[in-house]
Design a protein around this motif. Structure first.
Motif: not given
Length: 399
Positions: A351-360
């Motif tokens: 989930e963290l990797a998905d967040l990083i791709l989406d947000e950063a």
């Protein structure tokens, strides 16, 4: 009308390479115009050394390279591999102990096919490269992960291996320097594991593709150099992809006991036959020619390694063991989990990797691809400017 018969259960169970999947997603987003920076793929951003390119160009003028050649490899390349193996792994080998493969992945696949019978267990130190468990299962073997976390610098101990050993244990995978962690075992640790494997008659499959990419004066001592008697039950896996920036040329190899290599050559004769002859000529030139470019690549990786570790350490909740080899950093990000970021609750590194791709708009590979959740893999085999920009985006996201 009779319904079509189902496809293979074994092949259907294979998971797509997580690293390639993340990198493909990053490239697709970039194609849409998004400024994505990818730390996903283990691929040097350098051009292949000119010596290798020139050798390939010259090979195109020799019609002999347009014909079938020995399935196990061209004699000139096998001689170059033998010299490298003696120089870097401390092992003298004959041509019948070498099989040239279509990249390192084919060498990995064939090694497990040669060694394993159905139900055999393979001790797999974790974090592990995502292909190993799939290749083990394709050979009807059973991967048995043995995990070492950041507090152990991602290096398993003999005691852990012995605790996981059963009467079904047939082999161990030994990788130093490691993908995904960059960990390098000390000579003493390597020797201890080698002696343990010899004591119990366990095959060693050692992936040495990163052996020339080490830093801070560290040397990745081959397990067959540390324990010479282990050579009788060891298959060494290697290739030109990483050291010489030749990922797309697809030239790897396996080195081992003659009887095991005979089986591998027989398998390859039906699977692919010979590796592209022009690429083999290029690989031989890379191994035997000037090593200036390879050393320049290593120095650039070292600079990037120090930069990415220093910048990641500025993020609260992230623990970053300093890698001593390869071109990956494997931060422990459990301190970022169980929290809310940009309005999203994050419980796993996936989930963290998905967040990083989406947000950063930064692509990283989650720890689930290599073992337990709670970690990320970032390759620093990308340009210095992009590397710094990517990590600074992470710093801003988790500020």
């Amino acid at each position: 009308m009779t319904e079509r018969a189902p496809l293979s259960d074994k092949i259907s169970a294979i998971a797509e390479s997580a690293t390639l999947k993340v990198d493909a997603k990053a490239k697709a987003l970039k194609a849409e115009g998004r400024p994505v920076i990818s730390f996903a793929a283990g691929e040097p951003d350098f051009a292949t050394p000119q010596t290798a390119v020139d050798a390939a160009r010259a090979a195109l003028d020799d019609p002999a390279n347009f014909r079938y050649s020995p399935a196990a490899g061209l004699p000139a390349l096998k001689q170059a591999i033998a010299e490298k193996t003696a120089r870097d792994s401390g092992l003298e080998v004959q041509p019948n102990q070498i099989v040239v493969t279509n990249g390192g992945k084919q060498a990995v696949y064939q090694a497990f096919q040669v060694v394993l019978n159905p139900g055999d267990e393979v001790l797999l130190p974790a974090p592990y490269w995502t292909t190993y468990p799939e290749a083990i299962q394709l050979a009807d073997g059973v991967p048995v992960p043995v995990f070492a976390g950041a507090e152990q610098s991602y290096r398993v101990t003999v005691e852990q291996l012995e605790a996981a050993r059963t009467e079904k244990t047939k082999a161990i995978v030994f990788v130093s320097p490691s993908n995904p962690t960059g960990a390098v075992y000390t000579p003493e640790e390597t020797a201890a594991i080698g002696r343990w494997a010899v004591e119990h008659g366990i095959w060693i499959l050692t992936d040495e593709i990163y052996q020339n990419l080490t830093y801070d004066g560290v040397r990745a001592v081959s397990i067959v150099e540390a324990v010479p008697e282990a050579a009788a039950q060891t298959i060494l896996l290697n290739g030109v992809a990483k050291t010489y920036a030749m990922t797309g040329w697809r030239v790897g190899w396996m080195v081992g006991p003659a009887d095991a290599m005979k089986l591998a050559a027989n398998l390859q004769s039906h699977l692919t036959s010979n590796v592209n002859n022009v690429a083999q000529r290029a690989a031989a030139a890379a191994l035997t020619g000037p090593q200036d470019d390879a050393e320049a690549f290593r120095e650039a990786f070292d600079r990037r390694r120090r930069l990415i570790v220093a910048e990641l350490q500025k993020i609260d909740g992230v623990t970053v063991p300093t890698p001593e080899g390869a071109f990956y950093v494997y931060p422990d990000v459990r301190g970022l989990l169980g929290r809310e970021w940009r309005g999203r609750r994050v419980e796993t590194s996936l989930e963290l990797a998905d967040l990083i791709l989406d947000e950063a708009e930064v692509a990283v590979v989650p720890g689930e691809a290599f073992g337990p959740s709670g970690y990320l893999r970032l390759s620093y085999a990308l340009g210095d400017d992009q590397l710094l920009e990517g990590v600074r985006r992470l710093q801003q996201l988790f500020a």
